[in-house]
Design an enzyme around this catalytic site. Structure first.
Site, short mmCIF file in Angstrom:
data_model
loop_
_atom_site.label_atom_id
_atom_site.label_comp_id
_atom_site.label_asym_id
_atom_site.label_seq_id
_atom_site.Cartn_x
_atom_site.Cartn_y
_atom_site.Cartn_z
N ALA A 256 0.87 -50.73 -4.24
CA ALA A 256 -0.10 -49.64 -4.23
C ALA A 256 -1.10 -49.86 -5.35
CB ALA A 256 0.60 -48.30 -4.41
N LYS A 257 -2.10 -48.98 -5.36
CA LYS A 257 -3.17 -49.06 -6.35
C LYS A 257 -2.64 -49.16 -7.78
CE LYS A 257 -5.76 -45.62 -5.45
NZ LYS A 257 -6.73 -44.56 -5.14
#
Ligand SMILES: [Zn+2]
Length: 318
Positions: A256-257
């Site tokens: 994820a980010k």
């Protein structure tokens, strides 16, 4: 508004061969390397079988769709060498198809209104008896009387629509995970804001588009029994499923980010172009040696679904 020409395209795809593959990202943000690897795999499964490959964007949740994301996602898919057949299909332009499916289920007496809030469902689910999993609906509104429904309507609560699953167990054979089995709860097919639920839209779209095999991340395997049940209730053809291993961050959680530079443009800013990223993906899937830069054609020639790794890959810089 729905664009009628798009729906026609959807219909003309229907039943063409029933063997196409697809990649169906949601438009909530740029694709990260895990999404891109799943896209590459979906493309390899389809193309190596001589099947068509479709791209569909999941944009029903308008509050989460960000402008420009679709263009960026498609550019990234092209950059890693993927191609697809026909125009990109947008769920927001297919509302009529979903409403039609909901109306059919309702006419068959398979739906009921649910007035519960998220908090109420969570509270009921964590009650000492029954012990359903946290996101499983405990059936609170299943047997409401007419009077009870009227009372809730009068209180101004808009209902969601849930399917009567009768607690059926659905078993399917996943191409990578093997036998997978789960009990299906009464899940939502139309949210209380009127939006068709993801579970319903995905089933309607895969059938309408003639998708024969659904290749997607292993994190979605849990929703597959619900989708298979809907497919059966709607009398549609069941696709085959292959849930592919995920890419995880160094902390073992789904990429994820928060894991830093994990999109194509973020990697490009560090001097790693799409070929380098494709090489990393290929390596991680056992389709290339370190230092090689295989083309999509090379990968097609080498692809053998039976030899894919079954374990997730932990991302580390390429
Ligand atoms: Zn309820």
């Amino acid at each position: 508004m729905r664009d009628p020409s798009r729906q026609d395209e959807g219909n003309s795809e229907a039943g063409a061969s029933g063997s196409d593959g697809r990649f169906a990202p949601s438009l909530t943000g740029p694709l990260h390397l895990g999404n891109l690897r799943t896209a590459l795999l979906a493309w390899l499964f389809a193309r190596s079988a001589g099947a068509g490959f479709l791209v569909r964007v999941e944009d029903l949740d308008r509050s989460r769709v960000r402008p420009g994301v679709e263009e960026g996602q498609l550019a990234d898919l092209r950059a890693i060498g993927l191609d697809w057949d026909g125009p990109v299909v947008r769920q927001s332009e297919r509302m009529e198809l979903y409403e039609e499916a909901i109306a059919r289920l309702d006419a068959d007496g398979l739906l009921y209104p649910c007035y519960c809030t998220r908090a109420e469902i969570r509270a009921a689910a964590s009650a000492p008896h029954g012990i359903p999993a946290a996101d499983r609906y405990p059936g609170t509104c299943r047997e409401l009387t007419k009077a009870e429904r009227a009372e809730r309507e009068a209180a101004g609560r808009p209902p969601a629509l849930r399917v009567r699953s009768e607690g059926v167990r659905v078993i399917f054979e996943d191409r990578l995970l093997g036998r997978f089995e789960d009990e299906v709860d009464d899940f939502v097919v139309r949210r209380n804001d009127g939006t068709p639920a993801y579970q319903l839209a995905v089933v309607v779209d895969d059938a309408a588009q003639g998708v024969g095999e659904v290749v997607r991340g292993a994190d979605l395997a849990d929703s597959t029994p619900r989708q298979i049940l809907l497919t059966r209730l709607l009398g549609l053809t069941e696709p085959a499923y292959a849930h592919v291993p995920l890419v995880l961050g160094p902390d073992g959680r789904r990429l994820a980010k928060r894991h830093g530079a994990v999109t194509l443009s973020e990697r490009a800013a560090r001097g790693e172009g799409p070929e380098r990223i494709r090489a990393w993906m290929a390596c991680s899937l056992g389709l290339a040696e370190a230092g090689e830069k295989p083309t999509p054609g090379d990968l097609l020639g080498r692809f053998d679904p039976t030899r894919l790794p079954r374990e997730p890959t932990v991302w580390s810089a390429v």
